[in-house]
Scaffold this motif. Structure first.
Motif, PDB file in Angstrom:
ATOM      1  N   LEU A 142      44.237 -13.766   6.837  1.00 23.34           N
ATOM      2  CA  LEU A 142      44.584 -12.249   7.373  1.00 23.34           C
ATOM      3  C   LEU A 142      43.432 -11.674   7.800  1.00 23.34           C
ATOM      4  O   LEU A 142      43.522 -10.795   8.854  1.00 23.34           O
ATOM      5  N   MET A 143      42.110 -12.224   7.302  1.00 22.63           N
ATOM      6  CA  MET A 143      40.968 -11.494   7.587  1.00 22.63           C
ATOM      7  C   MET A 143      40.748 -11.252   9.200  1.00 22.63           C
ATOM      8  O   MET A 143      40.461  -9.949   9.582  1.00 22.63           O
ATOM      9  N   PRO A 144      41.087 -11.978  10.021  1.00 23.36           N
ATOM     10  CA  PRO A 144      40.594 -11.758  11.529  1.00 23.36           C
ATOM     11  C   PRO A 144      41.399 -10.736  12.236  1.00 23.36           C
ATOM     12  O   PRO A 144      40.942 -10.274  13.207  1.00 23.36           O
ATOM     13  N   TYR A 145      42.506 -10.321  11.661  1.00 23.38           N
ATOM     14  CA  TYR A 145      43.180  -9.375  12.147  1.00 23.38           C
ATOM     15  C   TYR A 145      42.835  -7.972  11.870  1.00 23.38           C
ATOM     16  O   TYR A 145      43.347  -6.873  12.519  1.00 23.38           O
ATOM     17  N   PHE A 146      41.908  -7.821  10.852  1.00 22.22           N
ATOM     18  CA  PHE A 146      41.495  -6.547  10.475  1.00 22.22           C
ATOM     19  C   PHE A 146      39.860  -6.274  10.969  1.00 22.22           C
ATOM     20  O   PHE A 146      39.186  -6.930  10.959  1.00 22.22           O
ATOM     21  N   ASP A 147      40.093  -5.147  11.649  1.00 20.97           N
ATOM     22  CA  ASP A 147      38.661  -4.471  11.972  1.00 20.97           C
ATOM     23  C   ASP A 147      37.695  -4.125  11.092  1.00 20.97           C
ATOM     24  O   ASP A 147      36.662  -4.198  11.477  1.00 20.97           O
ATOM     25  N   GLN A 148      38.190  -3.771   9.936  1.00 20.47           N
ATOM     26  CA  GLN A 148      37.390  -3.216   8.661  1.00 20.47           C
ATOM     27  C   GLN A 148      38.243  -2.936   7.610  1.00 20.47           C
ATOM     28  O   GLN A 148      39.521  -2.686   7.606  1.00 20.47           O
ATOM     29  N   VAL A 149      37.515  -3.571   6.474  1.00 21.48           N
ATOM     30  CA  VAL A 149      38.408  -3.357   5.162  1.00 21.48           C
ATOM     31  C   VAL A 149      37.674  -2.259   4.143  1.00 21.48           C
ATOM     32  O   VAL A 149      36.569  -2.573   4.006  1.00 21.48           O
ATOM     33  N   PHE A 150      38.306  -1.548   3.894  1.00 24.73           N
ATOM     34  CA  PHE A 150      38.118  -0.383   2.725  1.00 24.73           C
ATOM     35  C   PHE A 150      38.553  -0.509   1.414  1.00 24.73           C
ATOM     36  O   PHE A 150      39.715  -0.530   1.504  1.00 24.73           O
ATOM     37  N   THR A 151      37.988  -0.506   0.259  1.00 21.93           N
ATOM     38  CA  THR A 151      38.419  -0.709  -0.945  1.00 21.93           C
ATOM     39  C   THR A 151      38.065   0.582  -1.707  1.00 21.93           C
ATOM     40  O   THR A 151      37.001   1.144  -1.398  1.00 21.93           O
ATOM     41  N   SER A 152      38.686   1.077  -2.824  1.00 24.66           N
ATOM     42  CA  SER A 152      38.292   2.077  -3.601  1.00 24.66           C
ATOM     43  C   SER A 152      36.964   2.019  -4.265  1.00 24.66           C
ATOM     44  O   SER A 152      36.162   2.673  -4.557  1.00 24.66           O
ATOM     45  N   GLU A 153      36.679   0.319  -4.622  1.00 22.18           N
ATOM     46  CA  GLU A 153      35.467  -0.029  -5.321  1.00 22.18           C
ATOM     47  C   GLU A 153      34.158   0.310  -4.264  1.00 22.18           C
ATOM     48  O   GLU A 153      33.113   1.087  -4.892  1.00 22.18           O
ATOM     49  N   SER A 154      34.568   0.017  -3.078  1.00 25.19           N
ATOM     50  CA  SER A 154      33.263   0.394  -1.991  1.00 25.19           C
ATOM     51  C   SER A 154      33.148   1.632  -1.807  1.00 25.19           C
ATOM     52  O   SER A 154      31.891   2.152  -1.464  1.00 25.19           O
ATOM     53  N   LEU A 155      34.133   2.422  -1.729  1.00 29.26           N
ATOM     54  CA  LEU A 155      34.167   3.938  -1.212  1.00 29.26           C
ATOM     55  C   LEU A 155      33.900   4.642  -2.529  1.00 29.26           C
ATOM     56  O   LEU A 155      33.431   5.942  -2.368  1.00 29.26           O
ATOM     57  N   GLY A 156      34.108   4.293  -3.818  1.00 27.29           N
ATOM     58  CA  GLY A 156      33.778   4.961  -4.720  1.00 27.29           C
ATOM     59  C   GLY A 156      35.010   6.149  -4.997  1.00 27.29           C
ATOM     60  O   GLY A 156      34.538   6.991  -5.969  1.00 27.29           O
ATOM     61  N   ILE A 157      35.937   6.025  -4.381  1.00 28.21           N
ATOM     62  CA  ILE A 157      37.091   7.124  -4.665  1.00 28.21           C
ATOM     63  C   ILE A 157      38.357   6.352  -4.519  1.00 28.21           C
ATOM     64  O   ILE A 157      38.510   5.321  -3.598  1.00 28.21           O
ATOM     65  N   ALA A 158      39.499   6.412  -5.160  1.00 25.16           N
ATOM     66  CA  ALA A 158      40.732   5.816  -4.859  1.00 25.16           C
ATOM     67  C   ALA A 158      41.724   6.968  -4.208  1.00 25.16           C
ATOM     68  O   ALA A 158      41.973   7.956  -4.388  1.00 25.16           O
ATOM     69  N   LYS A 159      42.613   6.305  -3.587  1.00 24.31           N
ATOM     70  CA  LYS A 159      43.968   6.988  -3.216  1.00 24.31           C
ATOM     71  C   LYS A 159      44.589   7.501  -4.415  1.00 24.31           C
ATOM     72  O   LYS A 159      44.673   6.608  -5.428  1.00 24.31           O
ATOM     73  N   PRO A 160      45.282   8.379  -4.332  1.00 27.54           N
ATOM     74  CA  PRO A 160      45.402   9.306  -3.173  1.00 27.54           C
ATOM     75  C   PRO A 160      44.702  10.398  -2.793  1.00 27.54           C
ATOM     76  O   PRO A 160      44.929  11.241  -2.099  1.00 27.54           O
ATOM     77  N   ASP A 161      43.466  10.469  -3.388  1.00 26.90           N
ATOM     78  CA  ASP A 161      42.525  11.502  -3.242  1.00 26.90           C
ATOM     79  C   ASP A 161      42.045  11.496  -1.466  1.00 26.90           C
ATOM     80  O   ASP A 161      41.798  10.459  -1.038  1.00 26.90           O
ATOM     81  N   ALA A 162      42.170  12.733  -0.775  1.00 29.99           N
ATOM     82  CA  ALA A 162      42.063  12.750   0.289  1.00 29.99           C
ATOM     83  C   ALA A 162      40.533  12.449   0.750  1.00 29.99           C
ATOM     84  O   ALA A 162      40.092  11.843   1.843  1.00 29.99           O
ATOM     85  N   ARG A 163      39.616  12.338  -0.152  1.00 26.38           N
ATOM     86  CA  ARG A 163      38.209  11.909   0.282  1.00 26.38           C
ATOM     87  C   ARG A 163      38.207  10.275   0.289  1.00 26.38           C
ATOM     88  O   ARG A 163      37.413   9.909   1.186  1.00 26.38           O
ATOM     89  N   PHE A 164      39.278   9.383  -0.136  1.00 24.07           N
ATOM     90  CA  PHE A 164      39.328   8.043   0.407  1.00 24.07           C
ATOM     91  C   PHE A 164      39.328   7.737   1.785  1.00 24.07           C
ATOM     92  O   PHE A 164      39.041   7.222   2.505  1.00 24.07           O
ATOM     93  N   PHE A 165      40.293   8.795   2.239  1.00 28.76           N
ATOM     94  CA  PHE A 165      40.423   8.727   3.712  1.00 28.76           C
ATOM     95  C   PHE A 165      39.370   9.476   4.545  1.00 28.76           C
ATOM     96  O   PHE A 165      39.036   8.891   5.777  1.00 28.76           O
ATOM     97  N   GLU A 166      38.697  10.577   4.197  1.00 24.04           N
ATOM     98  CA  GLU A 166      37.757  11.103   4.668  1.00 24.04           C
ATOM     99  C   GLU A 166      36.509  10.225   5.049  1.00 24.04           C
ATOM    100  O   GLU A 166      35.678  10.353   6.132  1.00 24.04           O
ATOM    101  N   LYS A 167      36.175   9.439   3.899  1.00 22.38           N
ATOM    102  CA  LYS A 167      35.128   8.166   3.991  1.00 22.38           C
ATOM    103  C   LYS A 167      35.482   7.277   5.089  1.00 22.38           C
ATOM    104  O   LYS A 167      34.516   6.722   5.817  1.00 22.38           O
TER     105      LYS A 167
END
Length: 232
Positions: A142-167
């Motif tokens: 499925l990887m080729p269909y994604f332009d980019q992958v974001f994880t809480s581990e790489s962003l340092g914050i988890a959903k539902p925190d708005a900062r997850f999306f801000e990043k």
């Protein structure tokens, strides 16, 4: 403004995490605790309840992510009166391997992404582990269909925190909130997170759960085929 960007949750939205979890947890309790029948089903349900509670605490920022993996098997074994008989750390280590190699997909996942590819910018936004999710996307192809992958581990914050999306928006400056939808199965992560971030949401309600009064997804679908039709 027309929607041009889709942020997909992965587990139990596109990847069949739940199906793999059920199979793997049963196998572990059969192997390590010699359980079967009703006792095995009780162990599965006990684990799922405790694991869900811990993930919710992580999403609420009351515990660190590492505490989930440190506590879920010890607490499950204690609840089953098996703490003195089974090695919780060994179970966690074996489960980590099984989880990382769960390559199941929800029915229609690849067809959905194929139909959307080239028409939308497709991103993954998941609370899962970076290495695990990247491996699973690669192995399911499925990887080729994604332009980019974001994880809480790489962003340092988890959903539902708005900062997850801000990043995510900060990493992709051309993205606009008015043109973005969060798509996922998690009410307290994906839908609440999208609401907190001020973007539209689609709840993938495969289990046909009731909708709490305080959550208001923009749309609700009950299959990936229904989602495909909606987005087309």
């Amino acid at each position: 403004m027309a929607i041009n960007t889709l942020i997909f949750d992965l587990d139990d939205t596109l990847l069949d995490f739940r199906g793999g979890e059920v199979q793997d947890i049963r196998a572990l309790f059969e192997k390590h605790a010699k359980l079967s029948g009703q006792a095995l089903e009780k162990a599965l349900l006990t684990y799922q309840d405790i694991n869900q509670k811990l993930w919710h605490q992580y999403e609420e920022k009351t515990i660190d992510r590492t505490e989930i993996f440190e506590k879920r098997f010890p607490e499950t074994l204690a609840a089953l009166d098996l703490a003195d008989q089974v090695d919780a750390q060994l179970m966690e280590e074996e489960y980590a391997f099984l989880r990382d190699h769960n390559y199941r997909m929800i029915d229609g996942a690849k067809d959905l992404l194929q139909s959307l590819s080239g028409r939308y910018t497709i991103l993954a936004g998941t609370n899962g582990q970076e290495e695990t999710q990247l491996r699973r996307l690669k192995e399911t192809r499925l990887m080729p269909y994604f332009d980019q992958v974001f994880t809480s581990e790489s962003l340092g914050i988890a959903k539902p925190d708005a900062r997850f999306f801000e990043k995510i928006f900060a990493a992709r400056p051309k993205m606009q909130k008015e043109q973005t939808i969060m798509i996922g199965d998690g009410l307290n992560s994906d839908i609440l997170g999208g609401q907190n971030a001020g973007i539209e949401t689609i709840w993938v309600n495969l289990q046909k759960q009731p909708l709490p009064a305080d959550l208001k997804p923009t749309k609700i679908v009950h299959s990936l085929n229904e989602l495909k039709t909606l987005l087309q």
